[in-house]
Every structure is written in structure tokens, then in C-alpha cells.
Scaffold this active site. Structure first.
Site, PDB file in Angstrom:
ATOM      1  N   TYR A  71       2.653  -6.866   3.490  1.00 24.20           N
ATOM      2  CA  TYR A  71       1.223  -7.124   3.680  1.00 24.20           C
ATOM      3  C   TYR A  71       0.398  -6.508   2.543  1.00 24.20           C
ATOM      4  O   TYR A  71      -0.454  -7.171   1.939  1.00 24.20           O
ATOM      5  CB  TYR A  71       0.790  -6.547   5.033  1.00 24.20           C
TER       6      TYR A  71
ATOM      7  N   SER B 152      -8.221  -7.016   2.044  1.00 23.10           N
ATOM      8  CA  SER B 152      -8.051  -5.906   2.981  1.00 23.10           C
ATOM      9  C   SER B 152      -8.243  -4.616   2.188  1.00 23.10           C
ATOM     10  O   SER B 152      -8.039  -4.602   0.967  1.00 23.10           O
ATOM     11  CB  SER B 152      -6.629  -5.924   3.544  1.00 23.10           C
TER      12      SER B 152
HETATM   13  C1  BGC Z   1      -4.935  -4.858   8.747  1.00 24.48           C
HETATM   14  C2  BGC Z   1      -5.152  -4.116  10.043  1.00 24.48           C
HETATM   15  C3  BGC Z   1      -5.486  -2.659   9.774  1.00 24.48           C
HETATM   16  C4  BGC Z   1      -6.576  -2.521   8.721  1.00 24.48           C
HETATM   17  C5  BGC Z   1      -6.832  -1.073   8.303  1.00 24.48           C
HETATM   18  C6  BGC Z   1      -6.135  -4.660   7.858  1.00 24.48           C
HETATM   19  O1  BGC Z   1      -6.021  -5.397   6.686  1.00 24.48           O
HETATM   20  O2  BGC Z   1      -4.712  -6.243   9.026  1.00 24.48           O
HETATM   21  O3  BGC Z   1      -3.993  -4.203  10.858  1.00 24.48           O
HETATM   22  O4  BGC Z   1      -5.919  -2.034  10.966  1.00 24.48           O
HETATM   23  O5  BGC Z   1      -6.254  -3.275   7.577  1.00 24.48           O
HETATM   24  O6  BGC Z   1      -5.645  -0.369   8.072  1.00 24.48           O
END
Ligand code: BGC
Length: 271
Positions: A169, A156
Site C-alpha cells: 500500500y 495517502s
Molecule cells: C489508510 C488507512 C490509515 C490511514 C492513516 C490511509 O491511507 O488507508 O487505513 O488509517 O492511511 O494511517
């Protein structure tokens, strides 16, 4: 021969975790249309996994759905043996399964913390270890690929962008980055390539509240210089490339697919 059988991944066998929705489903479709047979891994919503298998088969591809909770060692081992029994081996692993359990930091429970770490990070460990064992056992099959195996780790933008309210996360994705690079370093001599993809805001169920109303969408777009929300297919195309011999000299790299979200958009005017 159908188009699918002539694709860049013809004859290869892929496993995509969390493939029954969002980015995972698009990646599974993309790999199948590039000629790979694809395992659609799921943990909930079996009907969606079956639907995707049927859709891929209707388009001339091959797929099967296999259950496993990626954070459970014996589930993961049964899934890999099921795949290897059916198709002989594995050539491509896409570690896609990921979840969010958001909370203000001071209210975050240990179970929210652990659940995100288990799925997002331990899940990538368990699946990559099984795939790597099989890649190393089998070695390169030159008719299929120059590499003995390819792993794509879905990360991410939050592997580098800190994210208040989502500490579990962001920490898990920072972990995915260092996991991916360390495994890539360790396995390169076996001709195993390991790379990451860092998606930005992609229109999927995981971030529905960030795009479903016009107000939310407008505020999200302020973070994206390219001024559009990403689509799952944007990620699928790059995954096909990273899994193919077109990227044979690429290992340990992270491809940011984020419309410029990591370019500090606030500095376009500020600074
Ligand atoms: C998340 C999303 C978020 C995006 C940008 C991703 O890794 O799961 O919820 O919109 O990152 O912030």
C-alpha cells in the site's frame, strides 16, 4: 435555479472512481452539491452506487452509476465512452479507488502485491490517460472553467510515511505521488491541472479496525495532533476546491488533510 446549479462547478462533468463508499461517496456528494454532474464508478456493490445516485438526484443534483474495474483497460475505456456519450465530455476526474491487502512483509504474496498496485496505481494511470485524451481533444471551455481539465489523485499520508505491514500500500501511494507530479508537469501546457490529496486517518470502512473500539481509537488518536479522526467530508471539501477555478494556479501539489499526522507527533515531547 437551484443552489446546485449556481455552485462553483455548475455545468461541469465529473467522474469519481470507487464512489460507492467511504471517501469516494463523500467526494461525489460534494462535487454534485457544487453543481457538477457526477459519474459514480463502482466495481462491487452496485446497489450502493444506485442508492447514492438516487440520494444526489433527490437533493437536486445529477449523477449516474457506471461499472468499471479501474485496473482493466477495456472496462475503463468503456466507462469513459459511456460518460462522454451521455454527457458530451469530462471536466473533472477524481482517482479515488484504492484498496489495502495487508500482510507482514515476509508473508506477502505476489497476488497481494499485484492487486494493490493494479488498483491503486495502474488504475490511476488508466483513468487519467483517458481523461487527459479527452481534455486535450476538447481544450478549454471558458464558460465552464479556466482549465481544460482537472485531475485529483487520492493518495495517502503513506506517500511519505513508511508503513510496516502495509508495504504494498505504501509503495503504491509513493508511486501515486510521483505519477501525479510527472503527469502535472507534462500536461500543464495544455491547461490540465493535476493535484493530489493525502488523507490521514479518515473514518471509513478501509480502516474500521483502527477506530471501531475505544482502545483502537485511543491509540490512533496518539498519532493525530488535532485529536480527532477525519471525516470523509473533510476530504470532499478540499476536492471541490482543487476541482474548481478557486485553485486555478495550483498544479502538481499534494494537500495533506491529516489533522497533523505528518507532523512527527512523537516529537511534541521527544527529540
Ligand atoms: C489508510 C488507512 C490509515 C490511514 C492513516 C490511509 O491511507 O488507508 O487505513 O488509517 O492511511 O494511517
Amino acid at each position: 435555479m437551484s443552489e446546485v446549479n449556481k455552485g462553483p462547478l455548475a455545468g461541469q462533468r465529473a467522474l469519481v472512481t470507487g464512489a460507492n463508499s467511504g471517501i469516494g461517496a463523500a467526494v461525489a456528494r460534494g462535487l454534485a452539491m457544487a453543481g457538477a454532474k457526477v459519474v459514480i464508478n463502482y466495481v462491487v456493490n452496485e446497489p450502493d452506487a444506485i442508492k447514492l445516485v438516487n440520494e444526489i438526484e433527490k437533493s437536486g443534483g445529477q449523477a449516474m452509476a457506471l461499472y468499471a474495474d479501474v485496473s482493466n483497460e477495456s472496462d475503463v475505456q468503456s466507462m469513459f465512452s459511456g460518460m462522454i456519450e451521455a454527457w458530451g465530455s469530462i471536466d473533472i476526474l477524481v482517482n479515488n479507488a484504492g484498496i489495502q491487502r495487508d500482510a507482514p512483509f515476509v508473508d506477502m504474496t505476489l497476488s497481494q502485491w499485484n492487486k494493490v498496485m493494479e488498483v491503486n496505481l495502474t488504475g490511476q494511470f488508466l483513468c487519467t490517460r483517458e481523461a487527459a485524451r479527452e481534455f486535450a481533444r476538447r481544450g478549454v471551455v471558458p464558460e465552464l472553467s479556466c482549465a481544460a481539465g482537472k485531475v485529483v489523485c487520492m493518495s495517502s499520508v503513506h506517500e511519505v510515511i513508511p508503513w510496516a505491514g502495509h508495504v504494498n500500500y505504501a509503495a503504491s501511494k509513493g508511486g501515486v505521488m510521483m505519477f501525479m507530479q510527472s503527469v502535472a508537469q507534462e500536461l500543464a501546457h495544455l491547461k490540465i491541472r493535476v493535484n493530489g490529496i493525502a488523507p490521514g486517518a479518515i473514518r471509513t470502512p478501509i480502516n474500521r479496525n483502527a477506530w471501531e473500539t475505544p482502545e483502537a481509537e485511543a491509540s490512533l488518536l496518539k498519532l493525530i495532533p488535532y485529536e480527532r479522526i477525519g471525516e470523509p467530508a473533510d476530504i470532499a471539501k478540499a476536492t471541490v476546491w482543487l476541482a474548481s477555478d478557486q485553485s486555478d494556479y495550483v498544479t502538481g501539489a499534494t494537500l495533506f488533510i491529516d489533522g497533523g499526522m505528518t507532523l512527527y507527533p512523537g516529537f511534541r515531547e521527544g527529540g
